[in-house]
Motif scaffolding. Structure first.
Motif, PDB file in Angstrom:
ATOM      1  N   ARG A 208      37.977  54.347 -55.903  1.00 17.64           N
ATOM      2  CA  ARG A 208      39.023  54.321 -56.929  1.00 17.64           C
ATOM      3  C   ARG A 208      38.861  53.111 -57.831  1.00 17.64           C
ATOM      4  NH1 ARG A 208      44.706  54.763 -58.025  1.00 17.64           N
ATOM      5  NH2 ARG A 208      44.675  55.232 -60.176  1.00 17.64           N
ATOM      6  N   LEU A 209      38.593  51.945 -57.230  1.00 20.70           N
ATOM      7  CA  LEU A 209      38.422  50.730 -58.020  1.00 20.70           C
ATOM      8  C   LEU A 209      37.169  50.794 -58.884  1.00 20.70           C
ATOM      9  CD1 LEU A 209      39.450  48.065 -55.342  1.00 20.70           C
ATOM     10  CD2 LEU A 209      40.845  48.992 -57.215  1.00 20.70           C
ATOM     11  N   ARG A 210      36.067  51.278 -58.299  1.00 16.56           N
ATOM     12  CA  ARG A 210      34.808  51.376 -59.071  1.00 16.56           C
ATOM     13  C   ARG A 210      34.919  52.378 -60.208  1.00 16.56           C
ATOM     14  NH1 ARG A 210      31.676  50.713 -53.908  1.00 16.56           N
ATOM     15  NH2 ARG A 210      31.962  52.942 -53.706  1.00 16.56           N
ATOM     16  N   ALA A 211      35.754  53.400 -60.036  1.00 21.00           N
ATOM     17  CA  ALA A 211      35.944  54.374 -61.116  1.00 21.00           C
ATOM     18  C   ALA A 211      36.644  53.744 -62.314  1.00 21.00           C
ATOM     19  CB  ALA A 211      36.751  55.571 -60.608  1.00 21.00           C
ATOM     20  N   LEU A 212      37.403  52.686 -62.071  1.00 10.75           N
ATOM     21  CA  LEU A 212      38.099  51.997 -63.156  1.00 10.75           C
ATOM     22  C   LEU A 212      37.194  51.038 -63.907  1.00 10.75           C
ATOM     23  CD1 LEU A 212      41.430  51.209 -61.294  1.00 10.75           C
ATOM     24  CD2 LEU A 212      41.111  52.860 -63.144  1.00 10.75           C
ATOM     25  N   TYR A 213      36.320  50.366 -63.153  1.00 13.44           N
ATOM     26  CA  TYR A 213      35.466  49.352 -63.773  1.00 13.44           C
ATOM     27  C   TYR A 213      34.333  49.013 -62.808  1.00 13.44           C
ATOM     28  CZ  TYR A 213      34.265  45.295 -66.634  1.00 13.44           C
ATOM     29  OH  TYR A 213      33.626  44.411 -67.447  1.00 13.44           O
ATOM     30  N   PRO A 214      33.111  48.810 -63.323  1.00 20.58           N
ATOM     31  CA  PRO A 214      31.998  48.472 -62.429  1.00 20.58           C
ATOM     32  C   PRO A 214      32.150  47.045 -61.875  1.00 20.58           C
ATOM     33  CG  PRO A 214      31.275  48.468 -64.721  1.00 20.58           C
ATOM     34  CD  PRO A 214      32.696  48.949 -64.713  1.00 20.58           C
ATOM     35  N   LEU A 215      32.487  46.947 -60.601  1.00 26.01           N
ATOM     36  CA  LEU A 215      32.711  45.649 -59.967  1.00 26.01           C
ATOM     37  C   LEU A 215      31.439  45.153 -59.302  1.00 26.01           C
ATOM     38  CD1 LEU A 215      36.169  46.476 -58.369  1.00 26.01           C
ATOM     39  CD2 LEU A 215      35.736  45.111 -60.430  1.00 26.01           C
TER      40      LEU A 215
ATOM     41  N   ASP B 196      28.925  43.349 -56.587  1.00 24.76           N
ATOM     42  CA  ASP B 196      28.831  43.448 -55.128  1.00 24.76           C
ATOM     43  C   ASP B 196      29.657  42.351 -54.461  1.00 24.76           C
ATOM     44  OD1 ASP B 196      27.195  45.661 -55.336  1.00 24.76           O
ATOM     45  OD2 ASP B 196      25.331  44.525 -55.046  1.00 24.76           O
ATOM     46  N   ALA B 197      29.649  41.152 -55.034  1.00 23.11           N
ATOM     47  CA  ALA B 197      30.419  40.041 -54.462  1.00 23.11           C
ATOM     48  C   ALA B 197      31.916  40.343 -54.509  1.00 23.11           C
ATOM     49  CB  ALA B 197      30.105  38.743 -55.211  1.00 23.11           C
ATOM     50  N   CYS B 198      32.384  40.922 -55.594  1.00 20.35           N
ATOM     51  CA  CYS B 198      33.799  41.276 -55.716  1.00 20.35           C
ATOM     52  C   CYS B 198      34.156  42.352 -54.689  1.00 20.35           C
ATOM     53  CB  CYS B 198      34.097  41.767 -57.131  1.00 20.35           C
ATOM     54  SG  CYS B 198      35.831  42.201 -57.404  1.00 20.35           S
ATOM     55  N   LEU B 199      33.328  43.373 -54.579  1.00 22.80           N
ATOM     56  CA  LEU B 199      33.584  44.444 -53.602  1.00 22.80           C
ATOM     57  C   LEU B 199      33.585  43.906 -52.177  1.00 22.80           C
ATOM     58  CD1 LEU B 199      31.461  47.276 -55.221  1.00 22.80           C
ATOM     59  CD2 LEU B 199      33.961  47.134 -55.143  1.00 22.80           C
ATOM     60  N   ALA B 200      32.693  42.976 -51.888  1.00 19.47           N
ATOM     61  CA  ALA B 200      32.637  42.375 -50.549  1.00 19.47           C
ATOM     62  C   ALA B 200      33.916  41.584 -50.273  1.00 19.47           C
ATOM     63  CB  ALA B 200      31.413  41.489 -50.418  1.00 19.47           C
ATOM     64  N   SER B 201      34.392  40.866 -51.265  1.00 20.94           N
ATOM     65  CA  SER B 201      35.614  40.094 -51.098  1.00 20.94           C
ATOM     66  C   SER B 201      36.818  41.014 -50.893  1.00 20.94           C
ATOM     67  CB  SER B 201      35.834  39.183 -52.300  1.00 20.94           C
ATOM     68  OG  SER B 201      36.919  38.320 -52.072  1.00 20.94           O
ATOM     69  N   ILE B 202      36.887  42.076 -51.660  1.00 22.39           N
ATOM     70  CA  ILE B 202      37.970  43.055 -51.493  1.00 22.39           C
ATOM     71  C   ILE B 202      37.940  43.619 -50.079  1.00 22.39           C
ATOM     72  CG2 ILE B 202      38.783  45.354 -52.193  1.00 22.39           C
ATOM     73  CD1 ILE B 202      37.755  44.587 -55.057  1.00 22.39           C
ATOM     74  N   THR B 203      36.759  44.005 -49.628  1.00 25.05           N
ATOM     75  CA  THR B 203      36.607  44.567 -48.284  1.00 25.05           C
ATOM     76  C   THR B 203      37.058  43.578 -47.223  1.00 25.05           C
ATOM     77  OG1 THR B 203      34.786  45.960 -49.050  1.00 25.05           O
ATOM     78  CG2 THR B 203      34.940  45.575 -46.676  1.00 25.05           C
ATOM     79  N   GLU B 204      36.718  42.319 -47.413  1.00 25.32           N
ATOM     80  CA  GLU B 204      37.081  41.287 -46.446  1.00 25.32           C
ATOM     81  C   GLU B 204      38.593  41.026 -46.416  1.00 25.32           C
ATOM     82  OE1 GLU B 204      36.585  36.498 -46.219  1.00 25.32           O
ATOM     83  OE2 GLU B 204      34.797  37.647 -46.772  1.00 25.32           O
ATOM     84  N   LEU B 205      39.237  41.068 -47.585  1.00 27.83           N
ATOM     85  CA  LEU B 205      40.655  40.730 -47.673  1.00 27.83           C
ATOM     86  C   LEU B 205      41.592  41.877 -47.278  1.00 27.83           C
ATOM     87  CD1 LEU B 205      40.692  38.713 -51.017  1.00 27.83           C
ATOM     88  CD2 LEU B 205      40.904  37.811 -48.684  1.00 27.83           C
ATOM     89  N   MET B 206      41.139  43.100 -47.425  1.00 27.08           N
ATOM     90  CA  MET B 206      42.003  44.245 -47.169  1.00 27.08           C
ATOM     91  C   MET B 206      42.396  44.351 -45.704  1.00 27.08           C
ATOM     92  SD  MET B 206      42.949  46.168 -49.660  1.00 27.08           S
ATOM     93  CE  MET B 206      42.672  45.883 -51.386  1.00 27.08           C
ATOM     94  N   ARG B 207      43.679  44.626 -45.495  1.00 24.72           N
ATOM     95  CA  ARG B 207      44.195  44.866 -44.151  1.00 24.72           C
ATOM     96  C   ARG B 207      44.456  46.365 -44.008  1.00 24.72           C
ATOM     97  NH1 ARG B 207      49.696  41.935 -42.630  1.00 24.72           N
ATOM     98  NH2 ARG B 207      50.694  43.704 -43.657  1.00 24.72           N
TER      99      ARG B 207
END
Length: 190
Positions: free
Chosen positions: A7-14, A16-27
Motif C-alpha cells: 500500500r505504501l509503495r503504491a503511493l510513492y517509491p520508498l 529500501d532503508a525507509c522500508l526497513a525502518s517501517i518494518t522494524e518500527l511496526m507493531r
C-alpha cells in the motif's frame, strides 16, 4: 506486513532503508472483535493499518452511539484530531471483527518523517485521501436522502451488510434501524 508495504509503495517509491525502518518500527497485533483501541479521555497515540478485520469510529451523542466511519482491510485507523494535536479524544475506536493490525506510535511516525523525507509524501497523500473521504461523508449527510446515502455506501463497501451490524449501519447513515430495513426492502424490489 506485505499488504502494508505494498500500500505504501503504491503511493510513492520508498527507499529500501525507509522500508526497513517501517518494518522494524511496526507493531503487529492480533486482536479480538469488540476490542477498544481508543476511548474518550485518552490521547490517540497510534496509527493503525488494517491487514484483516473491520473497525468503527463513533461518538456518544445524548447517550447514543453516532458511528462516523468504518475501516476495513487496506485502510488506516486514526483519531486524527487527538493524534495530531496530542489532546484527549472525544472519539471511540472499536474493532467489529477479529483483526490483524500494524501500528506505529506518534513519536515513531515523526521519526520516520524526520529520517526519510520521501515518507512525508506518503503521509501527505494519505492525509489528503482521508480528508476527501471525510468531506464526502459530510456532504452526503447534508445533501443526500437516506436512500441515496445507503446506495452510495453499498456501492463503495458491497459487503457492508454482511459485516456491519444493522444498528451501527443505521447510526452511520443517520437513520433508525427500521428505516434501513425499509430501504433494503425497497432496494430488493428494484
Amino acid at each position: 506486513m506485505d499488504a502494508l508495504l505494498a500500500r505504501l509503495r503504491a503511493l510513492y517509491p520508498l527507499s529500501d532503508a525507509c522500508l526497513a525502518s517501517i518494518t522494524e518500527l511496526m507493531r503487529r497485533e492480533e486482536l479480538p472483535a469488540r476490542r477498544a483501541l481508543l476511548a474518550p479521555g485518552q490521547v490517540a497515540n497510534r496509527i493503525y493499518f488494517v491487514e484483516s478485520g473491520l473497525a468503527r469510529g463513533y461518538y456518544l451523542h445524548e447517550g447514543r452511539e453516532a458511528n462516523t466511519w468504518f475501516m476495513r482491510e487496506g485502510d488506516f485507523l486514526i483519531s486524527i484530531v487527538s493524534f495530531l494535536t496530542r489532546t484527549v479524544s472525544q472519539e471511540f475506536m472499536e474493532l467489529l471483527e477479529d483483526s490483524v493490525l500494524y501500528s506505529v506510535s506518534y513519536e515513531q511516525l515523526q521519526q520516520l518523517y524526520r529520517d526519510f523525507p520521501e515518507f512525508n509524501y506518503v503521509g501527505r497523500l494519505l492525509t489528503e485521501h482521508y480528508y476527501v473521504l471525510s468531506e464526502q461523508r459530510t456532504q452526503q449527510l447534508r445533501l443526500l436522502r437516506a436512500e441515496q446515502r445507503y446506495e452510495q455506501l453499498v456501492r463503495a463497501f458491497p459487503e457492508v451488510l454482511q459485516r456491519v451490524p444493522l444498528k451501527h449501519l443505521a447510526s452511520y447513515l443517520g437513520v433508525t434501524p427500521e428505516t434501513i430495513s425499509r430501504i433494503r426492502a425497497q432496494a430488493g424490489r428494484r
